[in-house]
Design a protein around this motif. Structure first.
Motif, short mmCIF file in Angstrom:
data_model
loop_
_atom_site.label_atom_id
_atom_site.label_comp_id
_atom_site.label_asym_id
_atom_site.label_seq_id
_atom_site.Cartn_x
_atom_site.Cartn_y
_atom_site.Cartn_z
N ALA A 116 1.05 -5.59 -13.28
CA ALA A 116 -0.19 -4.82 -13.31
C ALA A 116 0.13 -3.33 -13.51
N LEU A 117 -0.72 -2.65 -14.24
CA LEU A 117 -0.56 -1.23 -14.49
C LEU A 117 -1.11 -0.44 -13.30
N GLY A 164 11.82 0.64 -2.25
CA GLY A 164 11.93 0.33 -3.66
C GLY A 164 11.55 1.53 -4.51
N ASN A 165 11.12 1.27 -5.73
CA ASN A 165 10.66 2.34 -6.61
C ASN A 165 9.30 2.83 -6.14
N LEU A 166 9.14 4.13 -6.06
CA LEU A 166 7.84 4.67 -5.64
C LEU A 166 7.53 5.94 -6.41
N VAL A 167 6.30 6.34 -6.31
CA VAL A 167 5.87 7.63 -6.87
C VAL A 167 5.05 8.33 -5.79
N VAL A 216 8.66 3.17 -13.11
CA VAL A 216 7.88 4.37 -12.79
C VAL A 216 7.85 5.27 -14.03
N TYR A 217 6.70 5.91 -14.25
CA TYR A 217 6.49 6.74 -15.44
C TYR A 217 6.36 8.21 -15.06
N GLY A 218 6.61 9.05 -16.04
CA GLY A 218 6.41 10.48 -15.86
C GLY A 218 7.66 11.17 -15.35
N VAL A 260 1.39 5.61 -13.88
CA VAL A 260 2.54 6.08 -13.11
C VAL A 260 3.55 4.95 -12.88
N GLY A 261 3.20 3.72 -13.26
CA GLY A 261 4.17 2.65 -13.11
C GLY A 261 3.59 1.28 -13.38
N LEU A 262 4.50 0.31 -13.37
CA LEU A 262 4.15 -1.10 -13.54
C LEU A 262 4.65 -1.89 -12.34
#
Length: 377
Positions: free
Chosen positions: A270-271, A290-293, A311-313, A325-327
């Motif tokens: 999910a986006l 885990g991966n976070l923003v 993670v994006y950006g 900002v992530g998937l």
């Protein structure tokens, strides 16, 4: 008295039930949504803002696949219900056809005879005239059910091709979105991250509290002030992705862990988007989260989203509302899984978990003070 042609014409011309109550319509509309998403994907490359266009396209694909999954589930349930009802009514149907066949094949002179004479024949005729509409109604109901079963089966048979295109399209949209975000250079930045300072901060902290309190130390230079203010949105901000709430703030999960944030069950891949305009204060792996923003919508307020696979950006960027900002992790269900079970409508297909924490002046608060959670997706 000829009734059989009426039954035949009903079988030929009967139509499914109203579109709003016919499960097949949901799947047909979902197929149209996927087709529109496919068109949008081909047009996204020429859009002025590719990130925005691809974000909308990916969300359209997700909505279409969700609607298709739900439509096929409802269609399968409806077909099973109708099949069971028709099996129960099998003897009734046989008797109905027997009566219709007897009436059709009996010679007219015989129909005119009655042991009680003309008066009895007249009464019998009156009775038949009253029974005939009922027989026609039963025939029409039967024809409608049979037609609906055929429609539902045909829809499920045709769904494979639509799903194949949809699943391919959503993967293409994810790939193009990742590329477009990586190529983006037009966003303002409040600061530039210092990777050495960031690594030192991560290694020296053992909790999210400690890391959040040291965020001002990860920049290469001063962090520009911001006058952003989202106080008027408090309590009305949409969640960063669609899902179902599994645990609220302060609730203990099955592992005996109690957290200050809420846990949202989402579908695989999910986006996740920024619910407001915000500064990316940190993105990447941290502790056991885990991966976070970590987003900063306004001074002193942080939104933490953890459990992401991608993670994006870039840290320091100021991103608009709705920016990806992530998937989420996981694998998108294949055609077989979607068509065989299509979910059960209770949220069991939300196999991934997004942890959402809100911090005001470096203290956690209930996320539902800020986010609108009355409608799960």
């Amino acid at each position: 008295m000829r009734i059989r042609p009426v039954l035949i014409s009903v079988l030929i011309w009967s139509t499914p039930v109203n579109a709003q109550t016919n499960p097949s319509m949901a799947a047909l509309e979902a197929a149209e949504m996927l087709e529109q998403a496919s068109i949008a994907l081909t047009e996204a490359d020429s859009a002025r803002d590719r990130v925005k266009a691809l974000t909308e396209t990916l969300q359209a694909y997700e909505a279409g696949l969700t609607a298709m999954r739900d439509g096929l589930r409802r269609a399968a349930l409806r077909e099973a219900q109708l099949t069971a009802e028709l099996q129960v009514r099998e003897q009734e149907v046989a008797q109905l056809l027997g009566v219709l066949q007897t009436i059709e094949t009996t010679a007219p002179p015989v129909l005119m005879l009655h042991p009680s004479g003309p008066l009895g024949a007249a009464r019998t005729g009156m009775m038949l005239s009253e029974v005939t509409p009922g027989l026609n109604t039963q025939a029409q109901d039967l024809a409608a059910d049979l037609q609906e079963v055929q429609t539902l089966r045909q829809l499920q048979q045709n769904a494979a091709n639509t799903l194949t295109k949809g699943l391919t399209g959503v993967q293409d949209a994810r790939t193009k979105l990742s590329e477009a975000i990586a190529d983006r250079t037009d966003l303002p930045r409040r600061f530039v991250e210092d990777p050495v300072r960031t690594a030192i901060l991560i290694s020296s902290t053992e909790t999210l509290d400690g890391f959040a309190s040291g965020l001002s130390e990860i920049s290469d230079g001063e962090i520009a002030d911001t006058n952003a203010d989202i106080a008027d949105q408090k309590g009305h901000i949409a969640l960063p992705t669609k899902g179902v709430i599994l645990h609220r703030s302060g609730e203990t999960d099955a592992a005996g862990v109690t957290r200050a944030g809420l846990v949202l069950g989402t579908r695989p891949r999910a986006l996740v988007t920024s619910p407001t305009a915000a500064t990316i204060r940190y993105r990447g792996p941290l502790l056991d989260l885990g991966n976070l923003v970590i987003l900063e919508p306004q001074s002193g307020l942080l939104f933490v989203f953890s459990g992401l696979q991608e993670v994006y950006g870039n840290t320091g960027e100021v991103i608009p509302e709705g920016t990806p900002v992530g998937l989420m992790p996981g694998e998108t269900p294949g055609i077989g899984a979607i068509m065989s079970t299509s979910g059960d409508g209770t949220g069991t297909d939300r196999s991934e978990t997004l942890y959402i924490e809100v911090r005001e002046d470096n203290s956690p608060v209930d996320p539902e003070l800020w986010f609108r959670t009355d409608k799960d997706g």
